[in-house]
Structure formats: structure tokens, C-alpha cells
Design a protein around this motif. Sequence first.
Motif, PDB file in Angstrom:
ATOM      1  N   ALA A  40       0.996  -1.269   0.039  1.00 48.64           N
ATOM      2  CA  ALA A  40      -0.043   0.129  -0.068  1.00 48.64           C
ATOM      3  C   ALA A  40       0.802   1.147   0.039  1.00 48.64           C
ATOM      4  N   ILE A  41       2.037   1.275   0.879  1.00 46.04           N
ATOM      5  CA  ILE A  41       2.816   2.339   0.971  1.00 46.04           C
ATOM      6  C   ILE A  41       3.353   2.838  -0.512  1.00 46.04           C
ATOM      7  N   GLY A  42       3.733   1.563  -1.248  1.00 45.93           N
ATOM      8  CA  GLY A  42       4.322   1.733  -2.565  1.00 45.93           C
ATOM      9  C   GLY A  42       3.641   2.201  -3.765  1.00 45.93           C
ATOM     10  N   GLU A  43       2.255   1.966  -3.466  1.00 42.58           N
ATOM     11  CA  GLU A  43       1.349   2.090  -4.653  1.00 42.58           C
ATOM     12  C   GLU A  43       1.178   3.385  -5.055  1.00 42.58           C
ATOM     13  N   THR A  44       1.177   3.541  -6.377  1.00 37.48           N
ATOM     14  CA  THR A  44       1.377   5.012  -7.094  1.00 37.48           C
ATOM     15  C   THR A  44       0.323   5.322  -8.036  1.00 37.48           C
ATOM     16  N   MET A  45      -0.153   4.547  -8.754  1.00 34.23           N
ATOM     17  CA  MET A  45      -1.422   4.668  -9.745  1.00 34.23           C
ATOM     18  C   MET A  45      -2.536   5.296  -9.034  1.00 34.23           C
ATOM     19  N   ILE A  46      -2.946   4.514  -8.237  1.00 37.53           N
ATOM     20  CA  ILE A  46      -4.163   4.762  -7.696  1.00 37.53           C
ATOM     21  C   ILE A  46      -4.210   6.062  -6.935  1.00 37.53           C
ATOM     22  N   VAL A  47      -3.213   6.440  -6.346  1.00 39.29           N
ATOM     23  CA  VAL A  47      -3.038   7.710  -5.561  1.00 39.29           C
ATOM     24  C   VAL A  47      -2.800   8.954  -6.466  1.00 39.29           C
ATOM     25  N   VAL A  48      -1.957   8.692  -7.515  1.00 42.78           N
ATOM     26  CA  VAL A  48      -1.688   9.769  -8.454  1.00 42.78           C
ATOM     27  C   VAL A  48      -3.056  10.127  -8.942  1.00 42.78           C
ATOM     28  N   MET A  49      -4.074   9.232  -9.244  1.00 40.62           N
ATOM     29  CA  MET A  49      -5.422   9.545 -10.119  1.00 40.62           C
ATOM     30  C   MET A  49      -6.329  10.017  -9.149  1.00 40.62           C
ATOM     31  N   ALA A  50      -6.232   9.524  -7.888  1.00 38.23           N
ATOM     32  CA  ALA A  50      -7.591   9.755  -7.099  1.00 38.23           C
ATOM     33  C   ALA A  50      -6.949  10.779  -5.988  1.00 38.23           C
ATOM     34  N   ALA A  51      -5.913  10.990  -5.345  1.00 40.46           N
ATOM     35  CA  ALA A  51      -5.773  11.545  -4.278  1.00 40.46           C
ATOM     36  C   ALA A  51      -5.044  13.086  -4.934  1.00 40.46           C
ATOM     37  N   GLY A  52      -5.064  13.996  -3.817  1.00 37.09           N
ATOM     38  CA  GLY A  52      -4.477  15.196  -4.203  1.00 37.09           C
ATOM     39  C   GLY A  52      -3.054  15.531  -4.341  1.00 37.09           C
TER      40      GLY A  52
END
Lengths: 601, 455
Positions: B375-387
Motif C-alpha cells: 500500500a505504501i508503494g502504490e502509485t497509480m491509484i493515488v496519482v489519479m485519485a488523491a490530491g
Amino acid sequence: MTDATGPAPQRRELKQRSTSEANVRRRYAREKRFKLYGMLAVATAMAMLAILLVTIIGNGTSAFFQHEMALDVSIDAERLDLGPEPDEAALRTAPYLRVVRDALKADFPGISGRRERRSLYGLVSNGADFAVRDAVLANPAVVGTTHRVWVKTSDDIDTFLKGQMTGSERWQPAGAATPTATAGKVTIAAETGAFAGILADVRAHLGAVADSLLKQRGALERAIEREIAELGQLRASGGDEAGIARLDRAIERDKQEAASLTAEILDLRKRAAAAGGEEALGDGQPSYFVAINGGLVKLETVSDAEATGQALLPLADTDHAGAGEWSVVAYRVPEADRRVKDQEIAWIAKLQGEGRVEQRFNFDFFATGDSREPELAGIWGAVVGSFFTLVTTLLISFPIGVLAAVYLEEFAPKNRWTDLIEVNINNLAAVPSIVFGLLGLAVFLNFFGLPRSAPVVGGMVLALMTLPTIIIASRAALKSVPPSIREAALGMGASRLQTVGHHVLPLAMPGILTGTIIGMAQALGETAPLLMIGMVAFIVDVPGGFTDPATVMPVQIYLWADSPERAFVAKTSAAIMVLLSFLVLMNVLAVILRKRFERRW
Amino acid sequence: MLGGVVLVLAAAAFWLGRGQALAAAGGSARHLHSLPGYYGFYAALWCGVPALAVVLVWSVLDGSVIEAIVQASTPAGLDGLSADEFSLFMTDVRNTVSGNIVSNPTAEVRAAADHYRQLQSLSTWGLTVVGLVLAVAGMMIARRTIVPSLRSREAVEKAMMVLMIAASTIAILTTIGIVLSLLFESYRFFLKVPAAEFLFGLEWSPQTAIRADQVGSSGAFGAIPIFAGTLLITVIAMTVAVPIGLLSAIYMSEYASQRVRSVTKPLLEVLAGIPTVVYGFFAALTVAPAIRGWGEAVGLDVSSESALAAGAVMGVMIVPFVSSLSDDVISAVPQSLRDGSYGLGATKSETITRVILPAALPGIVGAVLLAVSRAIGETMIVVMAAGLAANLTANPFEAVTTVTVQIATLLVGDQEFDSAKTLAAFALGLVLFFVTLGLNVIALSVVRKYREKYD
């Protein structure tokens, strides 16, 4: 210890039996609840998967179909600056946009003014001239004739026609209607109650506006109270005169605004509560059209039995239209809030009436590269880029992975060095993918100076990521081959390398290939490391080789997801569907391989 | 190109060597020490390996060597240029050579470009000659030494072993490469921004001035808000993933029939196989607006890039990890424990909660730690959904940013490579690498120790 039994133990025994029965029931209830929680958890996970797939498929299927419009293009050689015997180069570079625009103007004469003309030209896609060019190149004999060419509509029109831009309703009021004119301002007189529904809607909308203004006024009044309190504090603490004066003026201003809001609210409510009479349709209201006598009238004022508006499409005559011969269409989203204006809707309606608007399968989606225009954007460039990248990854990671697995499994002595390698491989399998991107950026791009955005570099970075997966899967496959095979080969005089190469490796190959296919499937879906090495550029051409700038499918999805146009949402979902189908294909291949060829010893 | 020629020569050497060995043994393979093919490989290796090695090293290094020579030999008039202007000059030279647009085509640029081209053609000719000479020399040596009693198989096998050992060390090289490159760039970063400010600062607004007098150029490089954002999203993801994953694993390993298992297990694998960019798109398109709608209906102020949306979707993505690892661990608990518990009259749920889960706890903890690291290393989900704005908050309805989002945005932008802004990405990458490495090491050692207990 005594064997005596008396009444007292019986009572206790009864009590024990009842409490123990209650206990057992409670425990069984807890058991059932626990099982239910488990089922709920599994069901929730399945439901999430279902919601994800349904959403994507629901959004994406509309991108596979594109609306096209038939234009009767007069391919005039003079207009296209073509000589008497034009060669292919001249045909290729002729200014076809002119004849496209001429065709549009011919369909709708009477257009004047730059804005209206721009609106008209905006009905078709920016790539419409390419469609005409392709038709001419396919059959140069059409030069000089009027030829019917199907061109793509612009993405806004396409979105509107698919019903994604605004909801709409169509109904036929009971009773007859009579228009007063055929063009310009038209009044439609109908029987009583024909437009009552619209009138009621308009008034309800006024009430809703009044409600929202009421909320606004409430917030304003709270702000005024705060300002008055602040003023009181300032006065009490003896603050500066300028500040007090400023606050005073602010309070005055706000009070005036509140008063005007109140007046507006009262007026709106009066109009909303009125019965009969007529109302004007203003901004923020849905658009209402009346289709009568072959024309289209956009309503501007409405009363119970009469409506007045502008004729967006001229009527054929002012005859009486009976019940069922005329209808009312409402578009829910107000004109100011949508990109397709009412005049454009009218034009499209006319073309639809002539059967010149059709929805066709969008083959170009699979044949063209990316584009800024949603209707022209395709996924082929990304597919080819993905292909080159994956081939590079496979060519690099498969030999290295298998060789390393063979060495570690068969030949490596059990010492600290090989332990270190093993720990390393296990850790590399769990490193976040973006760190590999950083490695690729720092080493491949900056130190070695390889070209940015090239599939070769992407393939190398992905190979480093897939290597641990392949090594671990190959080691498991090699370990599953029983020692009897090895011993038999050694007994026949084979060297250790010959044993492994001729006997063990072929038997372990199905498992190795399964692991490799799964590793490739993971690599196909990777985005983050490729973003770092620059494969995020806007690449229009389909890449021709391993060193041409390219993009891969997941990065294309990421880029399209960022685009603001509404039509790109459907395109992104369609691209996701293509990507997922490739992944499903690869996984099914791996499963088939495993089922057919893997031997259990 | 040249490599292809060398490979063809090596193939020719294979046939020649094989033929020579057979001929020397009088036409039959019985008098040869090894199979004839090995003599062929022996010859091919002698021909190909030295030549290819030299070709590879030469073509990797020749670019930098040529540039160094050209740089050292530029006319004296250019000595006064600053480092930036000189690198611009060199870029012009390179563009002239490759035929691209040149920004400032002066006579010096053209002279240096001519020199560059001369050196390039010299290098190409030299490489071709050296490569071919080595290949032919290798073939000669092989011809000289091939006799029927030559133990060619052992020589070839030794070469294969070297190749395999090299392949195995690539994993180590990769790790070393990652650590070195991250350390190197982070060192350059920490020269510009002190490590204490980076690790303990509370404000993150990475801007560096392009000119000395630029307004708003004071960069704050305190990474605590980013770490807090990562932690918030990870916690939300774990709150979603651990209950669902663990309960699914328990249900599938203890209660489910074979039929149900054979259907749900592959479906959970499907969840794991979906690319994260699809999850990110789903989060941005469907989940975030839905959460915003529910929040506003209830009266809360929900950002459109809330941590809750990103965290929830990330949790869904992690469910398969937790579920399959826990499944393995629970299945590994010996049947004797279960039988003993049933024998004492416990129900299934009591067995699970009082016997199996405590026994499997280290393994489950390891699984959860691995999931946290994912979870800490996950990139794409947070790039598209987080600020993108670093926000130090514990409110899941606000927008936060994570380490991976910052790395991605800092490097996909268009700052030059040496500024503190882009180097900050490497510092963040270093922290990320070591944190995930630590979690993985702990998790794997816990799982391994647990397996030892029962095996």
C-alpha cells in the motif's frame, strides 16, 4: 465424596442443564454469525469486482460506436486548386476543408455571422477533411462530381446524440396546434392545457431558484451577524476609526444585498405561486422545443394554451397540425450548461430527419494513434508500443531469469553468498515499482544516455521488475522435478549441465513458461516506472521500431483519464476494456498451459 | 550492426570447429572426448566472446569519450563561458551532428561539430577493425587448439557456469544500482536541503528559484505532511483490506465447499491482476464523486480528491494479497490442532478464533505487513485519485498527498535535473525504498520463522 443424591443437586442439575442449553444455543448462534461474516466478506469482494467491471464496461461500450454524418460534398477541382490532371501528391495535399465547409453551408443556407458559421462547422469532426481525402484517393474519378461522404461528427455532437450530455423527453400533447409564421418569431396557439406541464415546470424551477436564494440570504444574514459582533468588539476595545468605518460600510452593503435578495425571493415566489398567465423561460431553465410542420421552434414564453418562440428550423407552412402531428421536446440541462447549443440541436434534428446521421462501429479506434480530438483518438499506437516493450522485456528477462534460477537451484553451493542472493531476489519482488522507475531514470537515461520514451528503455526497466517473479517461479518449477530424473541422467554418464539442460529443464518448462506469462501480464499493466522514464509524452504516430518514441496501454489510459473532454471518459473505459482483454488472454493461456502440460510427480 | 556481423562469424566458427573436430577424429564421434557440438561451441565462444565484449564496452563508452575530447579541445575563446552556457554549446554541437535544429550556429559550433563527426567516424572504423580482428583471432586460436582429446565440454560448461553466475548476480547488481543511484542523488539533495529539515519539517512546498530575484521561490522541503498523508491512506486501505481479506481467507479455507473455493479463488486472483491504473480511474471517476455526493447529502464537506476514496479503492486492491497469504498460513496450521479442538467440543468458529488464528497469527501479521508495504508503494491509484497539496491532517474527507504522488509529479514535470525540486524526488524514493525494505524483511522473517515452527 458421597453417593447420596438429594433434592438440592437435582435443582442445581436442572439449572445447569438449562444454562448449558442456553450456552450451547448461544455458541451455535455465534457460529452461524461468524460463518455469515465470512460469506459477507467474500460477497463484498466479489461485489467490488462486479461494480468495477460493470462501471468500466458500461462507460466503455459507447466508445466503440461513433456517430457519422453524410455530407453531399461537391468535389470541385477549381475550389481545391487542382489542375486538369492532378497526380496523387496533389490529391493528397488539396485543401479539402473548403469543400467540407461548402457542403455544410449548402445544407443550411441563410447562416450569417462568424459565430454561427463556426457553430455550423463545429458539427463535424476536425478530421472530416481526411475522410473526403480518403474518398478521393480511393476513387479519383469523383473529382468534379458531388459525392456523398460519411464524416465523423464532432465529439460534442456524438456525446449529445448518445444521450450523455443531457437527458431529454418527448411528448405529444393532446389537441391540435396552429403556428402563426414559418420563420423568425412564431406563436403556437394550441388547445387549453397543452403547455400547462411546461408552465408548471417553469414555475417549479422558479421556486427552486427562490429556495437557493433563500439559503444564500441565510448565509448572508449569518455573515452580517458576525460582522455586527465584530464591530461591537472593535468599538468596545477602542479600535481604529478606519477599521470601524470599513466594517460599518461592509455591514451596510450586506444589508442592502440581503434586502434585494429578499425582494427577489418574494418576486420569484409570487411568480411561482401564480396560476394561469404566462411566464418567460430564462437562463437556468431546460430548453423546450416544439416540432411542428417540419420546423422546430424554441420556446421563449409559455402560457396555458399559447407559446411563443424563435423558429430554429423554418416551418413548411402555417397549417393547422392535428393531435399527434406535433410534439414537444425538452432538454433537461440548460443551454448555458452544455456544449451543444440549441441551434446545433436543431440542425442535427434536420439531418436526422433526412436519415443522414448514423451510428457506426468505430474501427478507427483500433487503427489510429492518439489525438487531441476524442473522436479521432485510437489505441493502436499504444498497442504497438506495448508490444515492442513486452518483447524487449521478454528477451531480456527470460534468459537471465531462467539461467539464474537454474544456477541457484542446481549448482549453487549453500553459502552466505547465495543466501544473500536469495534474500535479495525475494526483496526485489516486493520493492515498489516506482523505485525501479527511479533506477531507470538515474542509470539508463542519465548515466547511459539512452533515448527517452523508447520501448527499449521501458523494456529494460520492466525486465528488472519481472526478473524476480520469473526466478521465483522457475525455481519452484525446477524444485518440483523429482530427483530420480537427475540421478538417472547422472547414472547414464551425463555431466551436471547436460542433466539440467537435457532432462530437468524441459520437464520444468511448462511451469517456467506459466510463471513467465504471468510475469509478462504484470509487466503489461505497469505504469509508474514508465512514467519516470518519459513514456508519458503525447505520441501521435504509431511507433515503427524499438527506438521510436512510444507509449504503452496503461500510460495511454492514464493520459486519457486526465483529459477534460467528456468523450475521453468513454475512450478511457474502452482502452481499459482492451487492456483487460489482453490480460485475460494471457492469463487464460497460462492456465491452459498449466493444465495441459504440467505433470504432477 | 557490428554485433550482428560478429554473431554471424561466431556461427560460422561453430560449424568450422565442429567440422574440424569430426575430421580430426576420422569422421566418427567415438574418438572425441566430448560431443561434436561442444567443439563447435568452443570455437564459437572463442570467436564471439572477446569480440562482443569489446564491442559492447566500446559502444557504451565511446559517446562519453568523444564528448570529453571535444570539450577539452574547444578553442580558447570559450573558456570564459559558465557551466550552463558551455553545456548549451555542447548541446548545439550534438544537434548539429545529428541534424536537429540548432539554436546558435556559430563558427565555433560548426568547427566543434566537424571535430565530433571526425572522432565518431574514427571510432566507428576503429571499432569495426578491432572487432573483426578479435573475432578472426579467436577463430584462429580455436582452430589451433581443437584436437580430439580436447576437453571442450568442460571448457564450454565452465563458460556456461560463468554466464549463469553473472545472471544470478544481476539481482544483486539491481539492488546495488537502486541503492547507489538513490543515495547518490539524495546526497546531492541533502547538500542543498539539510536532512533534518527534510525529515522533520512540517511544510512541503517544493519550489526552487530559476532566477535569484524570483518571488515565491522559497522552497519548504519538510516531508512530514507527505508521510502523514501516506500513513492516512494506508490506514484507510488496511481498514478495508484486513477484515475483508482475513474473513474471506477464513471462510474459504474452513467453511467453503470445493465448488465455492474453485470459483471464488480465481475471482480474487482477478482482483489482484487488474492493473492499478484501472483502479485509479475507477476511484477518480466513480468512487470519489459517490463519496462526495453521500458526504454532501449528510452535510459534510468532502473534497473531490478525498483520502477516503483513494484509500478505499487501494484497500480493495490489497484484499487478494491479504486473503491469499492468510489462506496459505491458515492451511498450514496442522490438522492435529483442529482435531484436538473439535474433540473437546468446540464449534468451528471457536476453533478458528481460539486455536487456529492464534497459531497462525505470526503468519497473518507477516501477510498484513507485506500488504502495508504494498500500500505504501502504490502509485497509480493515488496519482489519479488523491490530491497534490501536502496537507497535514487526519480527516479522511480532505485531500492529502503521498510519497509516491510527489515522486511522480516532481519527476514528470519540467524542472531541470539538478534543482532541489527534482532531487527531492530521489530523497523521497530513498525513504520509500528503505521503509518498504524494512517492512518486507520483517514480514518475510516472521513468516519464515512461523513456517519453521510447524515444519
